[in-house]
Design an enzyme around this catalytic site. Structure first.
Site, mmCIF file in Angstrom:
data_model
loop_
_atom_site.group_PDB
_atom_site.id
_atom_site.type_symbol
_atom_site.label_atom_id
_atom_site.label_comp_id
_atom_site.label_asym_id
_atom_site.label_seq_id
_atom_site.Cartn_x
_atom_site.Cartn_y
_atom_site.Cartn_z
ATOM 1 C CD GLU A 414 70.684 80.811 9.103
ATOM 2 O OE1 GLU A 414 71.146 81.551 8.213
ATOM 3 O OE2 GLU A 414 70.248 81.236 10.195
ATOM 4 C CD GLU A 484 66.344 77.461 13.565
ATOM 5 O OE1 GLU A 484 67.194 77.988 14.300
ATOM 6 O OE2 GLU A 484 66.624 76.897 12.499
HETATM 7 C C1 IPT Z 1 70.051 78.734 13.655
HETATM 8 C C2 IPT Z 1 70.190 77.509 12.826
HETATM 9 O O1 IPT Z 1 69.203 77.464 11.837
HETATM 10 C C3 IPT Z 1 70.118 76.257 13.619
HETATM 11 O O2 IPT Z 1 70.582 75.192 12.812
HETATM 12 C C4 IPT Z 1 70.920 76.366 14.864
HETATM 13 O O3 IPT Z 1 72.253 76.574 14.539
HETATM 14 C C5 IPT Z 1 70.427 77.501 15.661
HETATM 15 O O4 IPT Z 1 70.545 78.682 14.931
HETATM 16 C C6 IPT Z 1 71.206 77.723 16.926
HETATM 17 O O5 IPT Z 1 71.306 76.597 17.708
HETATM 18 S S1 IPT Z 1 70.987 79.968 12.828
HETATM 19 C C7 IPT Z 1 70.958 81.434 13.790
HETATM 20 C C8 IPT Z 1 71.989 81.394 14.830
HETATM 21 C C9 IPT Z 1 71.285 82.580 12.894
#
Ligand code: IPT
Length: 954
Positions: A414, A484
């Site tokens: 990010e 993710e």
């Molecule tokens: C994504 C992040 O990469 C991670 O660090 C964490 O914040 C996760 O979301 C949520 O728990 S960012 C995404 C919300 C755009």
């Protein structure tokens, strides 16, 4: 006139620092002496960078009256100041590279003597493995440099400064620095010297940096080893009869390293002054045919994102905690880790090499907060910051390059887009061609070797799998991963089985990494575990920091148990009545020789026979049909099923013999439900109506007793304490039902009594259940009959008005005496399950206490439902479902659960509240991802369901 002192300019300087040695491989020498400087240090906290001068670093300074802190550690977790949690917002004004004047600064002092065996010749290096976020270091009064890059090592040459005794090491650590702009990861801000501090003797002629190149040719079955070293020497690998000069390649037959078969060869790099242990894994990572391949085969990531976390020590993890993570992962079928969002403690990678996990090693880089200003001034797109980015890249790559487990470098997380990222990728390609490059923010894959996304919904993943997602030419030819997905915040994640199905259906989709491994709750007497806001932060993101598959104390949550089932590496299917199973080896490399198979046969959930099942040692991808034995004699009306399991045949490095890897249940004969022949009719009395064993309130028709069992508050219930996934995140496109349900008033339904009717053989209670202010409602009819000993309740529900929302749940709730403690049931268990999280729910006979039925989500919310329950017994009452139901029991009401912010808010009352649900809304992953898929939504539509209730006579 400048009012800032130049002595502290380094704090807000974009440069990575000065004085440190060039980065190099991290290792523990076989023979060079070292001295750990971990332990108790003197500590003084100041509010600003220059509140105190640097005289504390001078020799002779007496810090005897200072406080003490443990190193490694974070001072905010040791009684000095407080932690702050923000997701992506910077907790300070965004004005790079400037940071606030209020900048907590921790002065650390430690004195030490050299051990008597410390050699008098050679040099010495002082190594810091991690300091957040910026440090200046003095040894014996000499300023040796300053650095940033919190989760990266920094070394200083200090041989010339050491004395046999009375050395004074002084370290000034600033919480905020220019580096903080590069470290905006979603986690607690935790300043301190949080990783080891070590003094390393460097004998003359000792190894400096070295690079182990160990590839594997899967066609020839040979490995090629070449160890490049800054200092010439020899490379020895006794098991392979290797004894070659550094820099010289040698090719020999070997067994390759994979995450499933982590074969390591012990070796040594011997230079004139030092012996360095090597743990060599031969493997070749390649991008081939649009796929990520290792040793010639495409791999499927069954991964997790791992932040370093310990509920008391923060990111200062000890080796045993790291090992616990690895063992828990291996035991739950996980095969990959993304080290979100920074390189972990190096010892963690040793464990990944040893036990076998694919690693995406991610650089310590995130600038997420710049999204709030449309990424203007983003450091990754500003050449002034590029040296800092390249410094971080080099520190990661050089430190970790000798780990076979690391198969992919990730530029960070990010951080938007920009030239700095391209520079990082180019630097890596120039240094290490043996691994692939990842960065999720690079949507066109300009700098990366794979298309990576986070939280894409199922439909989009499917279209990517089919190659219908468009994108530029380069991207279209690349493999896809979800770096993710499956946001494990609170109850959930739901829908991961559906994702896994897509991963296994489309070659291009090479799996994903659940967000995330562990809840970052901080152990706190006030709350059990604290989260954002609990330390009075002016800006925070609440419990968004608790979104892991394990609780802060590393107890597996139901989400981990579900994930284990969803990703099991052996697929067992079959036909129960026909008595056949089909076993497929879903590993990428391992055959099934390490596994043993077992069958068992259950009658009404009780195992009546069991035995071994002979399954060939199938190669990856192969399957076989296996015949089950002749089933035991028919259970006469009982429900029967096969259970087939794959378990470890012998102890392995990570799991004991018998540890379950995969399983299936195959129904054979459905059970026959208890019939309640209506023999009795309702008998009106003065206060009560009696029907069979039961008494009802004469005016309201409410159930009062069944035999000797008191029942209170039996009525329709549609409310559940919204889960984090019900509430969803503001940026998610799907409807946020948790909020909409509350707006509609499903938590304050009114029950209007329309009629209590006494028929010949039934008591009928007619009601309308509806929230104030709206026209929608649920016509609800309770119809009671009895055969003299048992009661049958049929509930029929007809929605009225325009219901646009699904229901949280649909069923009845009732209250029992608080002595109702033990629960037995036949149905899904042992853990909780919801429509889209019940893959791991195993049908059987289970027992628990009411307290043990609760899942302790850090922020209390709906939890603990057992799925597919045929019958349950609690508090002297037996409940049979027609059809089967969801069973929940707790010592507080749903309303109390809903109101609770922390576990300590939940106080047991005088009643045990039982929910018997005909339906539950799916869980989904909308706290950061898609909501429940349509097939798991509980539409408001006509429903009818029954329960048979009876008193248990022992
Ligand atoms: C994504 C992040 O990469 C991670 O660090 C964490 O914040 C996760 O979301 C949520 O728990 S960012 C995404 C919300 C755009």
């Amino acid at each position: 006139m400048s009012f800032r002192t130049t002595a502290t300019d380094y704090v807000e300087d974009v440069s990575p620092g000065s004085g440190a040695l060039p980065p190099r491989a991290w290792y523990a020498s076989s023979d060079a002496t070292s001295l750990s400087l971990n332990g108790s240090w003197r500590f003084r906290l100041s509010a600003t960078v220059d509140a105190e001068d640097d005289s504390f670093a001078a020799e002779g300074y007496d810090a005897g009256d200072w406080a003490q802190v443990s190193v490694p550690g974070h001072w905010v977790l040791q009684g000095h100041g407080s932690p702050i949690y923000t997701n992506h917002l910077y907790p300070f004004p965004v004005d790079p590279p400037r940071v606030p004047t209020e900048n907590p600064t921790g002065d650390h002092v430690r004195t030490f003597d050299l051990p008597s065996e410390w050699p008098s010749d050679g040099g010495a290096v002082l190594r810091f493995d991690g300091v957040e976020s910026c440090a200046r270091v003095w040894l014996n009064g000499t300023d040796i440099g300053e650095f940033k890059g919190s989760r990266l090592p920094h070394e200083f040459a200090v041989g010339h400064l050491l004395k046999p005794s009375g050395n004074v090491l002084a370290v000034r650590v600033h919480q905020w620095s220019a580096g903080s702009y590069l470290e905006d990861q979603d986690q607690w801000w935790l300043p301190g010297i949080f990783r080891d501090v070590t003094l390393l003797h460097r004998p003359a002629g000792s190894a400096l940096d070295f690079f182990v190149h160990a590839s594997y040719d899967h066609l020839a079955g040979e490995g090629t080893l070449r160890v490049d070293s800054d200092v010439d020497g020899r490379v020895l690998v006794p098991a392979l009869d290797i004894d070659v000069a550094t820099g010289e390649p040698v090719t020999v037959p070997v067994r390759p390293w994979t995450a499933e078969t982590p074969r390591l060869y012990d070796g040594e790099l011997v230079t004139e002054g030092e012996r360095v242990p090597l743990r060599i894994g031969f493997r070749t990572v390649a991008l081939e045919d649009g796929l990520i391949k290792v040793n010639g085969r495409a791999i499927l990531f069954k991964g997790v994102n791992r932040h370093e976390w310990h509920p008391e020590k923060g990111r200062a993890l000890d080796l045993e905690t790291m090992r616990e993570d690895v063992l828990l992962m291996k035991r739950h079928n996980i095969n990959a880790v993304r080290t979100s969002h920074y390189p972990p403690h190096p010892a963690f990678l040793d464990l990944c090499d040893e036990y076998g996990l694919w690693v995406i090693d991610e650089c310590d880089l995130e600038t997420h907060g710049f999204t709030e200003q449309a990424w203007r001034d983003n450091p990754v797109d500003d050449d002034r910051w590029t040296p800092a980015l390249l410094d971080r890249t080099a520190r990661m790559v050089e430190r970790d390059k000798n780990h076979p487990s690391v198969v992919i470098w990730s530029l960070g997380n990010e951080a938007g887009t920009g030239r700095g990222l391209t520079a990082m990728a180019e630097w890596i390609r120039g240094r290490d061609t043996s691994r692939l490059i990842h960065y999720e923010g690079d949507i066109d894959c300009r700098d990366t070797d794979m298309y990576s996304r986070m939280y894409a919904d199922h439909a989009e993943v499917e279209s990517i799998g089919r190659g219908l997602d468009g994108g530029g030419l380069k991207r279209r030819e690349l493999p896809f991963i979800l770096c993710e997905f499956g946001h494990a915040m609170g109850n959930g994640p739901g829908g991961i089985a559906d994702y896994q199905h897509l991963f296994e259906s489309y070659d291009r989709v090479q799996g994903g990494f659940i967000w995330e491994w562990i809840d970052h709750g901080i152990k706190d007497e006030r709350y059990t575990f604290a989260y954002g806001g609990d330390f009075g932060e002016e800006l925070h993101d609440g419990n968004f920091v608790c979104d892991g598959l394990v609780f802060p104390d590393r107890t597996p949550s139901p989400g981990l148990v579900e994930y284990k089932k969803v990703i099991e590496p052996v697929r067992i299917e079959g036909d129960g009545p026909a008595g056949t199973v089909r076993v497929r080896n879903a590993y990428d490399f391992a055959d099934l020789s390490e596994l043993a198979f077992e069958w068992s046969y259950q009658v009404d959930g009780e195992t009546v026979e069991a035995g071994a099942l002979s399954v060939p040692a199938l190669a990856p991808g192969e399957s076989a049909e296996v015949k089950l034995p002749t089933p035991p004699a028919d259970g006469r009306g009982a429900e029967t099923q096969w259970t087939v399991r794959a378990v470890l045949a012998a102890d392995t490095a990570w799991g004991p013999r018998g540890h379950q890897i995969a399983w299936v249940q195959l129904p054979v004969i459905d059970g026959v439900l208890t019939r309640v022949v209506r023999s009795d009719g309702p008998v009106p009395g003065e206060q009560v109506i009696t029907l069979g064993p039961a008494a009802f309130d004469a005016r309201t028709g409410a159930l009062r007793t069944i035999g000797g069992v008191d029942v209170t508050g039996l009525r329709l219930d549609v409310w559940r304490a919204p889960t984090d996934n019900d509430n969803g995140a503001p940026w998610q496109p799907d409807a946020r039902y948790g909020l909409l349900w509350r707006k509609l008033g499903l938590h304050r339904m009114q029950h209007r009594l329309d009629a209590v009717e006494l028929g010949d053989d039934a008591l009928t209670v007619r009601t309308r259940v509806a929230p104030a202010a709206w026209e929608v409602g649920l016509r609800t009819v309770y119809r009671w009959t009895s055969d003299g000993t048992r009661l049958r309740l049929t509930v029929s529900v007809s929605p009225e008005g325009d219901w646009t929302l699904p229901l949280p749940r649909l069923g009845i709730r009732l209250g029992l005496a608080s002595s109702a403690d033990r629960v037995k049931w036949f149905g899904g268990g042992p853990g909780e399950g919801y429509p889209d999280t019940k893959s791991a729910s195993m049908v059987g006979r289970w027992e628990s206490t009411v307290d043990e039925l609760q899942t302790p989500y850090v922020r209390p919310q709906e939890n603990g439902a057992r799925a597919d329950v045929r019958w349950a017994e609690i508090g002297g009452l037996r409940v049979e479902g027609d059809p089967s139901f969801w069973f929940t029991a707790r010592r507080w009401t749903t309303e109390q659960l809903d109101a609770a912010e922390h576990l300590t808010d939940l106080a047991p009352g005088n009643t045990v509240w039982v929910n018997l649900d005909h339906g539950q809304q799916g869980i989904g992953s909308q706290s950061c991802g898609p909501g429940a898929l349509p097939q798991y939504q509980l539409r408001a539509s006509h429903a009818e369901f029954s329960f048979v209730l009876s008193e248990i006579h022992d």
